[in-house]
Scaffold this motif. Structure first.
Motif, PDB file in Angstrom:
ATOM      1  N   VAL A 174       0.837  -1.202   0.000  1.00  0.00           N
ATOM      2  CA  VAL A 174       0.000   0.000   0.000  1.00  0.00           C
ATOM      3  C   VAL A 174       0.873   1.254   0.000  1.00  0.00           C
ATOM      4  N   ILE A 175       1.971   1.215   0.771  1.00  0.00           N
ATOM      5  CA  ILE A 175       2.886   2.369   0.790  1.00  0.00           C
ATOM      6  C   ILE A 175       3.473   2.586  -0.604  1.00  0.00           C
ATOM      7  N   HIS A 184      -4.979  10.857   5.933  1.00  0.00           N
ATOM      8  CA  HIS A 184      -5.866   9.712   6.179  1.00  0.00           C
ATOM      9  C   HIS A 184      -7.271   9.988   5.645  1.00  0.00           C
ATOM     10  N   ASP A 185      -7.346  10.077   4.334  1.00  0.00           N
ATOM     11  CA  ASP A 185      -8.630  10.363   3.687  1.00  0.00           C
ATOM     12  C   ASP A 185      -9.205   9.096   3.070  1.00  0.00           C
ATOM     13  N   ILE A 186     -10.191   9.279   2.170  1.00  0.00           N
ATOM     14  CA  ILE A 186     -10.843   8.118   1.568  1.00  0.00           C
ATOM     15  C   ILE A 186      -9.891   7.333   0.669  1.00  0.00           C
ATOM     16  N   THR A 187      -8.935   8.027   0.056  1.00  0.00           N
ATOM     17  CA  THR A 187      -7.925   7.326  -0.749  1.00  0.00           C
ATOM     18  C   THR A 187      -7.085   6.420   0.136  1.00  0.00           C
ATOM     19  N   SER A 192      -7.600   2.400  -0.696  1.00  0.00           N
ATOM     20  CA  SER A 192      -6.433   1.739  -1.292  1.00  0.00           C
ATOM     21  C   SER A 192      -6.151   0.417  -0.590  1.00  0.00           C
ATOM     22  N   GLN A 193      -6.360   0.374   0.703  1.00  0.00           N
ATOM     23  CA  GLN A 193      -6.146  -0.872   1.451  1.00  0.00           C
ATOM     24  C   GLN A 193      -7.180  -1.926   1.064  1.00  0.00           C
ATOM     25  N   ASN A 200     -15.254  -1.965  -6.036  1.00  0.00           N
ATOM     26  CA  ASN A 200     -14.211  -2.834  -6.589  1.00  0.00           C
ATOM     27  C   ASN A 200     -13.145  -3.190  -5.561  1.00  0.00           C
ATOM     28  N   GLY A 201     -13.517  -3.043  -4.290  1.00  0.00           N
ATOM     29  CA  GLY A 201     -12.665  -3.536  -3.219  1.00  0.00           C
ATOM     30  C   GLY A 201     -13.417  -4.672  -2.553  1.00  0.00           C
TER      31      GLY A 201
END
Length: 644
Positions: free
Chosen positions: A423-424, A437-440, A444-445, A481-482
């Motif tokens: 993720v990083i 620490h937003d929605i992205t 992403s996780q 799509n997660g």
């Protein structure tokens, strides 16, 4: 009576056989009591003016004359009363005697309905006295007034257009095609039954179930008023077993021999309307063209609908049976439906591998148990279950260790794949600040986890099992799509409250003590997506702080999806159901959140993976919920804004 609720009652007066004056006074006393309780429909037993068990006295001119005079007294007493009252008496017309129901309101006799199915077997001998009534409704004279007399009458309230009453008497209920069946097809929403059913061992249970089933079959409210104290005990005993049912649910009853003169509840005409509206094969115009609709209205022509405090119970958990026995049975059925659905999909594909992300939370825990059961049904090696834990920034040691423990206890293969570095690296690729620490940051996780699961499924020739539940999907609390995506979603028709109940059931029935301990700890863990790092106070992300309590959300979604109720009505019902738990302000706040998210997130539900329907409520875009993704929520939110 606002929001479709109508207060109704069934009454059993304490009578004296053949003492019409005394009996009428008892009826009048109960009418007065019911009127003060704002009852709008009051039903008495059959032949309550004379007594059902009067025997050959029913052939006496004196009794018949006094019965008619006392019916007139009752009619006069209702002159300033709004409630619709239905009483039973013997009516003589052109030399024949009829077991008759008189429908009364506002000092007027609205109609007379004769009993159709005369009981003439066993302990009953009604054909000795009575005739079954004319085939077609006719006009007859009753004490100087002309009224309709017949079976096919429906009484319609002009103030409340959905309040339509049909009448049947005693044995009529048990006909293969009861009068009530035709009444409902002709538009009646409530059936009143004036009865005199004697008590026998086991009969109360049979009667109760029959009336519940009849109300479900006809999708109606059903009021059953039974004879009781004062009837002859020469050969029979009458218990006053009164019942009020609605669409298969028993709302109220007077237990046999309880000497309860009056039972009261509210029938929800909205439920009846909604269920009939959805079942477009309900109405059939056969044999209903000759029905006569008799209108009446409340005394105030400009009657204002007003809410009153409900006496009926509003369940806070509509998806969960109240009885322990029924809950266990339901959990067994649901679990088997989920497993059989997955079994069929695995067999169709021909795979021996199922890939599932396990987080140590409720949803993935239940999904993993379902996968285990499906593998048992197919006789597959449980090592083919790839349980994947993917810890990242917000993963707590509690959920991580529970994920490991449950995987070990069911004998699945465990893959522990930390995704932090991946993720990083992704953040670097897209130029996202790790400290933002937003929605992205959160999504992403979720997408990285889904990518891992999908690629593992390709590698091992398996399928990805979806774990998301219906509550999350209704609120859009899933990453598109997660975790929103899978190859078969076993929990997609289960609300969160029911998921919790199923995991509790699994903890109780397993013989594996360690598994039971882990499941109970998972149940006690606050629901969280665990996508944000813990705060300085070591507090982890809690879902219900963002979208509201799941028990309240599940309550709302049940009445939105199953019945299409208005926000104002659901708000009022929630006030009753959660009176001791949430303030009015809290309910209103979370209802607004629900409607905003429900409409805005439909695009996620429009492309859901396959998954089994397990309750009567489903959000499958291929079945129960065909909703446009760009519909506006303004009407619903405006209604909530108008609530003071």
């Amino acid at each position: 009576m606002k929001h479709g609720f109508i207060r109704v009652a069934a009454a059993t007066p304490k009578i004296r056989l053949a003492d019409c004056t005394y009996n009428a006074k008892q009826v009048i006393k109960i009418i007065d009591t019911a009127e003060k309780q704002d009852v709008k429909l009051l039903v008495f037993p059959e032949l309550c003016v004379t007594g059902y068990s009067s025997g050959d006295l029913l052939l006496q001119e004196t009794l018949l004359h006094h019965a008619k005079m006392q019916v007139k007294e009752i009619i006069n007493f209702t002159k300033d009363k709004e409630l619709l009252t239905i009483i039973g008496f013997p009516f003589e017309y052109e030399g024949r005697l009829y077991n008759t129901a008189a429908v009364i309101q506002g000092g007027k006799l609205l109609g007379l309905i004769p009993k159709k199915a005369l009981a003439n077997y066993g302990e009953y001998y009604e054909a000795r006295y009575f005739s079954p009534g004319p085939k077609e409704a006719i006009k007859v004279e009753f004490l100087g007034e002309e009224v309709y007399f017949g079976h096919k009458l429906i009484f319609e309230c002009r103030n409340l257009p959905d309040f339509k009453v049909g009448v049947e008497i005693g044995q009529d209920l048990y006909m293969p095609l009861s009068p009530g069946t035709y009444h409902c097809m002709a538009g009646a929403t409530i059936i009143a039954n004036l009865s005199a059913s004697n008590e026998l061992a086991g009969r109360a249970g049979y009667r109760r179930n029959y009336i519940k089933n009849q109300s479900a079959r006809l999708i109606c409210g059903y009021i059953y008023a039974n004879a009781g104290e004062g009837e002859s005990t020469t050969d029979l005993v009458f218990s006053g077993h009164n019942l009020i049912a609605e669409n298969g649910t028993l709302l109220s009853q007077a237990e046999p021999f309880s000497n309860n003169e009056l039972i009261v509840s509210e029938i929800d005409l909205g439920i009846i309307k909604s269920e009939r509206r959805r079942k477009n094969n309900y109405f059939d115009d056969k044999d209903i063209s000759d029905y006569i609709k008799i209108p009446y209205c409340f005394l105030d022509g400009d009657y204002q609908l007003k809410p009153y405090k409900l006496t009926r119970k509003i369940k806070p958990f509509p998806f969960i049976p109240e009885s322990k026995e029924e809950l266990i049975k339901q959990c067994e059925e649901i679990f088997e439906i989920q497993a059989v659905g997955l079994k069929a999909r695995l067999a169709h594909i021909g795979t021996k591998c199922a890939v599932i992300g396990v987080s140590g939370g409720l949803d993935s825990t239940l999904a993993l148990l379902v996968v285990e059961r499906a593998f048992e049904m197919l006789g597959l090696d449980k090592k083919g279950i790839l349980a994947v834990t993917m810890p990242c920034f917000g993963t707590s040691s509690r959920t991580y260790n529970n994920a490991l423990a449950i995987t070990k206890n069911i004998g699945a293969s465990l893959l522990d794949i930390p995704i932090t570095d991946a993720v990083i690296q992704h953040f670097k690729d897209i130029g996202h600040d790790l400290d933002t620490h937003d929605i992205t940051f959160e999504n992403s996780q979720a997408r990285e986890r889904t990518q891992v699961l999908m690629d593992l499924a390709n590698k091992h020739n398996g399928i990805v099992i979806g774990t998301g539940d219906m509550s999350e999907l209704v609120l859009g609390w899933a990453t598109y799509n997660g975790d929103h995506m899978s190859m078969y979603g076993v929990n997609s028709s289960l609300p969160k409250t029911l998921v919790r109940a199923l995991v509790e059931w699994a903890a109780d029935v397993t013989v594996n003590e360690e598994l039971s301990r882990v499941l109970k700890d998972i149940i006690d863990t606050p629901v969280s997506p665990e996508l944000l790092p813990p705060s300085r106070e070591n507090k982890y992300q809690v879902t219900e702080e963002s979208v509201g309590p799941y028990k309240l959300n599940d309550f709302i979604l049940y009445y939105v999806l199953k019945y299409g109720f208005s926000p104002e009505k659901i708000y009022r019902m929630a006030q009753t159901a959660f009176a001791k738990e949430y303030s009015n302000e809290e309910i209103l706040k979370w209802m607004q959140m629900f409607y905003k998210r429900f409409f805005a997130q439909q695009y996620k539900r429009s492309c859901l993976p396959d998954g089994p329907k397990v309750t009567r409520v489903s959000i499958s875009p291929r079945g129960d919920l065909r909703m446009p993704s760009d519909a506006k929520s303004a009407l619903w939110l405006d209604e909530l804004m108008g609530i003071s």
